[in-house]
Write a protein that holds these residues in place. Structure first.
Motif, PDB file in Angstrom:
ATOM      1  N   ILE A  12       0.869  -1.145   0.091  1.00 58.13           N
ATOM      2  CA  ILE A  12      -0.153   0.027  -0.141  1.00 58.13           C
ATOM      3  C   ILE A  12       0.853   1.148   0.111  1.00 58.13           C
ATOM      4  O   ILE A  12       2.068   1.167   0.905  1.00 58.13           O
ATOM      5  N   SER A  13       0.618   2.175  -1.014  1.00 63.59           N
ATOM      6  CA  SER A  13       1.530   3.318  -0.940  1.00 63.59           C
ATOM      7  C   SER A  13       1.655   4.417   0.204  1.00 63.59           C
ATOM      8  O   SER A  13       0.170   4.389   0.714  1.00 63.59           O
ATOM      9  N   LEU A  14       2.406   4.906   0.413  1.00 66.24           N
ATOM     10  CA  LEU A  14       2.728   5.944   1.338  1.00 66.24           C
ATOM     11  C   LEU A  14       2.534   7.236   0.698  1.00 66.24           C
ATOM     12  O   LEU A  14       2.625   7.570  -0.377  1.00 66.24           O
ATOM     13  N   ILE A  15       1.766   8.289   1.467  1.00 69.92           N
ATOM     14  CA  ILE A  15       1.730   9.678   1.089  1.00 69.92           C
ATOM     15  C   ILE A  15       2.343  10.542   2.043  1.00 69.92           C
ATOM     16  O   ILE A  15       2.101  10.426   3.241  1.00 69.92           O
ATOM     17  N   LYS A  16       2.966  11.680   1.470  1.00 66.86           N
ATOM     18  CA  LYS A  16       3.657  12.463   2.325  1.00 66.86           C
ATOM     19  C   LYS A  16       2.790  13.250   2.984  1.00 66.86           C
ATOM     20  O   LYS A  16       1.841  13.701   2.472  1.00 66.86           O
ATOM     21  N   SER A  17       3.074  13.642   4.186  1.00 67.57           N
ATOM     22  CA  SER A  17       2.349  14.386   5.151  1.00 67.57           C
ATOM     23  C   SER A  17       2.294  15.806   4.606  1.00 67.57           C
ATOM     24  O   SER A  17       2.990  16.434   4.074  1.00 67.57           O
ATOM     25  N   PRO A  18       0.984  16.289   4.469  1.00 65.63           N
ATOM     26  CA  PRO A  18       0.778  17.722   3.961  1.00 65.63           C
ATOM     27  C   PRO A  18       1.536  18.527   4.617  1.00 65.63           C
ATOM     28  O   PRO A  18       1.544  18.727   6.104  1.00 65.63           O
ATOM     29  N   ASP A  19       1.998  19.761   4.005  1.00 65.19           N
ATOM     30  CA  ASP A  19       2.746  21.093   4.751  1.00 65.19           C
ATOM     31  C   ASP A  19       1.572  21.861   5.329  1.00 65.19           C
ATOM     32  O   ASP A  19       0.304  21.667   5.027  1.00 65.19           O
ATOM     33  N   ASN A 100      -9.775  -4.941  -9.316  1.00 61.13           N
ATOM     34  CA  ASN A 100      -8.753  -4.653 -10.207  1.00 61.13           C
ATOM     35  C   ASN A 100      -7.593  -4.485  -9.740  1.00 61.13           C
ATOM     36  O   ASN A 100      -6.532  -3.556 -10.455  1.00 61.13           O
ATOM     37  N   GLY A 101      -7.012  -4.559  -8.450  1.00 59.36           N
ATOM     38  CA  GLY A 101      -5.892  -4.736  -8.012  1.00 59.36           C
ATOM     39  C   GLY A 101      -5.726  -3.461  -6.936  1.00 59.36           C
ATOM     40  O   GLY A 101      -4.504  -3.203  -6.701  1.00 59.36           O
ATOM     41  N   ASP A 102      -6.801  -2.628  -6.650  1.00 54.90           N
ATOM     42  CA  ASP A 102      -6.611  -1.481  -5.892  1.00 54.90           C
ATOM     43  C   ASP A 102      -6.650  -1.822  -4.470  1.00 54.90           C
ATOM     44  O   ASP A 102      -7.427  -2.963  -4.001  1.00 54.90           O
ATOM     45  N   VAL A 103      -5.982  -1.612  -3.492  1.00 47.57           N
ATOM     46  CA  VAL A 103      -5.633  -1.638  -2.144  1.00 47.57           C
ATOM     47  C   VAL A 103      -5.660  -0.451  -1.398  1.00 47.57           C
ATOM     48  O   VAL A 103      -5.288   0.544  -1.799  1.00 47.57           O
ATOM     49  N   GLY A 104      -6.137  -0.689   0.021  1.00 47.05           N
ATOM     50  CA  GLY A 104      -5.872   0.512   0.772  1.00 47.05           C
ATOM     51  C   GLY A 104      -5.772  -0.175   2.206  1.00 47.05           C
ATOM     52  O   GLY A 104      -6.421  -1.242   2.540  1.00 47.05           O
ATOM     53  N   TRP A 105      -5.305   0.602   3.130  1.00 48.57           N
ATOM     54  CA  TRP A 105      -5.369   0.470   4.602  1.00 48.57           C
ATOM     55  C   TRP A 105      -6.692   0.820   5.164  1.00 48.57           C
ATOM     56  O   TRP A 105      -7.108   1.722   5.926  1.00 48.57           O
ATOM     57  N   LEU A 106      -7.758  -0.208   5.150  1.00 45.21           N
ATOM     58  CA  LEU A 106      -9.075   0.168   5.380  1.00 45.21           C
ATOM     59  C   LEU A 106      -9.747  -1.081   5.320  1.00 45.21           C
ATOM     60  O   LEU A 106      -9.349  -2.312   4.827  1.00 45.21           O
ATOM     61  N   GLU A 107     -10.807  -1.365   6.198  1.00 43.99           N
ATOM     62  CA  GLU A 107     -12.032  -2.163   6.376  1.00 43.99           C
ATOM     63  C   GLU A 107     -13.221  -1.556   5.779  1.00 43.99           C
ATOM     64  O   GLU A 107     -13.290  -0.423   6.064  1.00 43.99           O
ATOM     65  N   TYR A 108     -14.167  -2.374   5.291  1.00 43.02           N
ATOM     66  CA  TYR A 108     -15.606  -1.685   4.945  1.00 43.02           C
ATOM     67  C   TYR A 108     -16.816  -2.648   4.805  1.00 43.02           C
ATOM     68  O   TYR A 108     -16.414  -3.872   4.842  1.00 43.02           O
ATOM     69  N   LEU A 109     -17.751  -1.913   5.017  1.00 48.37           N
ATOM     70  CA  LEU A 109     -19.053  -2.637   4.789  1.00 48.37           C
ATOM     71  C   LEU A 109     -19.805  -1.954   3.710  1.00 48.37           C
ATOM     72  O   LEU A 109     -20.193  -0.806   3.794  1.00 48.37           O
ATOM     73  N   LEU A 110     -20.010  -2.667   2.205  1.00 50.58           N
ATOM     74  CA  LEU A 110     -21.005  -2.168   1.261  1.00 50.58           C
ATOM     75  C   LEU A 110     -22.269  -2.592   1.206  1.00 50.58           C
ATOM     76  O   LEU A 110     -22.272  -3.851   1.045  1.00 50.58           O
ATOM     77  N   ILE A 111     -23.119  -1.709   1.355  1.00 46.74           N
ATOM     78  CA  ILE A 111     -24.694  -2.131   1.351  1.00 46.74           C
ATOM     79  C   ILE A 111     -25.476  -1.410  -0.016  1.00 46.74           C
ATOM     80  O   ILE A 111     -25.409  -0.110  -0.155  1.00 46.74           O
ATOM     81  N   PHE A 195       7.686   8.382  10.745  1.00 46.42           N
ATOM     82  CA  PHE A 195       7.525   8.535   9.185  1.00 46.42           C
ATOM     83  C   PHE A 195       6.635   9.763   9.094  1.00 46.42           C
ATOM     84  O   PHE A 195       5.464  10.101   9.640  1.00 46.42           O
ATOM     85  N   ASN A 196       7.348  10.736   8.293  1.00 45.30           N
ATOM     86  CA  ASN A 196       6.517  12.065   8.068  1.00 45.30           C
ATOM     87  C   ASN A 196       5.312  11.593   6.688  1.00 45.30           C
ATOM     88  O   ASN A 196       5.702  12.265   5.634  1.00 45.30           O
ATOM     89  N   CYS A 197       4.747  10.733   6.828  1.00 45.72           N
ATOM     90  CA  CYS A 197       3.764  10.380   5.949  1.00 45.72           C
ATOM     91  C   CYS A 197       2.534   9.755   6.419  1.00 45.72           C
ATOM     92  O   CYS A 197       2.215   9.275   7.504  1.00 45.72           O
ATOM     93  N   GLY A 198       1.615   9.595   5.620  1.00 43.48           N
ATOM     94  CA  GLY A 198       0.396   8.627   5.816  1.00 43.48           C
ATOM     95  C   GLY A 198       0.370   7.467   4.743  1.00 43.48           C
ATOM     96  O   GLY A 198       1.220   7.599   4.052  1.00 43.48           O
ATOM     97  N   LEU A 199      -0.444   6.701   5.295  1.00 42.53           N
ATOM     98  CA  LEU A 199      -0.834   5.452   4.308  1.00 42.53           C
ATOM     99  C   LEU A 199      -2.176   5.639   3.471  1.00 42.53           C
ATOM    100  O   LEU A 199      -3.059   6.184   4.183  1.00 42.53           O
ATOM    101  N   THR A 200      -1.977   5.244   2.295  1.00 40.93           N
ATOM    102  CA  THR A 200      -3.217   5.346   1.359  1.00 40.93           C
ATOM    103  C   THR A 200      -4.306   4.402   2.200  1.00 40.93           C
ATOM    104  O   THR A 200      -4.291   3.199   2.105  1.00 40.93           O
ATOM    105  N   GLY A 201      -5.352   5.235   2.322  1.00 41.41           N
ATOM    106  CA  GLY A 201      -6.618   4.490   2.836  1.00 41.41           C
ATOM    107  C   GLY A 201      -7.459   3.959   1.727  1.00 41.41           C
ATOM    108  O   GLY A 201      -7.921   2.840   1.714  1.00 41.41           O
TER     109      GLY A 201
END
Length: 329
Positions: A12-19, A100-111, A195-201
């Motif tokens: 899962i990709s990292l995203i630089k923390s915003p300025d 189609n291969g997308d991933v993120g740091w999450l869990e979900y319920l889709l209704i 790390f000065n970043c967040g994780l793609t959710g």
């Protein structure tokens, strides 16, 4: 973006923390209890494709009740949650987004809230008698979301100077409309500490429907892309609902309104829970620029298609794909 070298994160990709300056300092706000000018909502839809509504009439007691039920679901054991696993594509899922291969740091319920009564859902959790309070709060919440969406779309129609206020809102009303409710949980990720970043959710994307209504707990993470390509963070607001213009509304307005690209970034410390209502039309609904908006000599920017055709195309794409691209003339 970079990738943290840890197999637990499934690449899962990292995203630089915003300025400090990369925050949306002034969010267009529509006060639904006052005589807010419809021009304000049109301006927000054209410039950002994004705004928030306040004094919306939705009880915060109900919102917090449903949110508590959502948190209760996500704190169940993994084996219990897995019993409501994804089924084309509804139900519970974790990390994998779509097919189609997308991933993120999450869990979900889709209704699919319009497809069948919640108690007869194919989602095992919603059939369980113990979920009656969840179903009750969900039913009441969805009913209010439908009213809120219609109210907002009618304000848009006023701002566009459409003769009939329900020109757009009627497209998302009725039993055949394709509405979806998504519950997302972004757990904190301790591996990010230091790390000065967040994780793609949830990766960058636009919503394919007409409109979406977002509510999150008091945790930041939502980011939107500005017209110049910069990403900015959106401060959380527990009392407001955030509104996204979707791809289909962009087409209905022949590009006057902007479908906003957005993403969610998870962090190392706080859990984020969001609830999103997606208002979509019937599958057979033709999606094309409204004739009432077209000026003399103006040509459609898009090929003719139905919502069902666009939805199928969207399901075959990756999140970051420009889904409207194949439908441009």
């Amino acid at each position: 973006m970079v990738v943290l070298a840890n197999p637990v994160l499934d690449q899962i990709s990292l995203i630089k923390s915003p300025d400090p300056g990369d925050y949306l300092s002034s969010i267009p706000t529509i006060d639904l209890s006052s005589s807010t000018s419809p021009d304000d909502i049109v301006r927000a839809c054209k410039e950002l494709g994004f705004f928030k509504v306040t004094n919306h009439g939705v009880s915060m007691d109900l919102v917090e009740k449903l949110e508590a039920e959502v948190v209760k679901f996500f704190t169940m054991s993994q084996s219990e949650k897995d019993k409501s696993g994804p089924s084309n594509p509804f139900g519970y899922g974790s990390k994998k987004i779509g097919m189609n291969g997308d991933v993120g740091w999450l869990e979900y319920l889709l209704i699919a809230t319009s497809a069948e009564p919640f108690c007869e859902s194919s989602i095992a959790f919603l059939r369980d008698p113990s979920s009656s309070s969840f179903r009750s709060a969900l039913h009441e919440y969805i009913t209010l979301m439908r009213k809120l969406v219609c109210q907002v779309l009618e304000l848009m129609a006023d701002g566009l100077q459409l003769e009939q206020r329900d020109t757009i809102s009627k497209v998302v009303q009725g039993s055949e409309c394709d509405e979806i409710f998504r519950l997302n949980h972004y757990p904190p990720c301790p591996l990010l500490q230091g790390f000065n970043c967040g994780l793609t959710g949830f990766g960058e994307h636009t919503d394919p429907q007409i409109i979406s209504v977002l509510r999150s707990n008091n945790t930041s993470g939502l980011q939107i892309e500005l017209s110049d390509g910069r990403w900015v963070s959106v401060p959380s607001d527990r009392e407001a609902f955030f509104i996204n213009v979707g791809d289909s509304l962009q087409v209905l307005t022949n590009g006057r309104f902007r479908s906003v690209k957005h993403r969610v970034v998870a962090n190392s410390l706080k859990s984020r829970v969001s609830m999103i209502y997606f208002g979509g039309p019937p599958l057979a609904q033709r999606i094309a620029p409204l004739p009432q908006l077209m000026e003399e000599g103006e040509q459609s920017l898009y090929k003719d298609f139905t919502w069902g055709e666009y939805k199928r195309a969207a399901y075959k794409s990756r999140l970051a794909d420009y889904r409207l691209g194949p439908f441009h003339l």
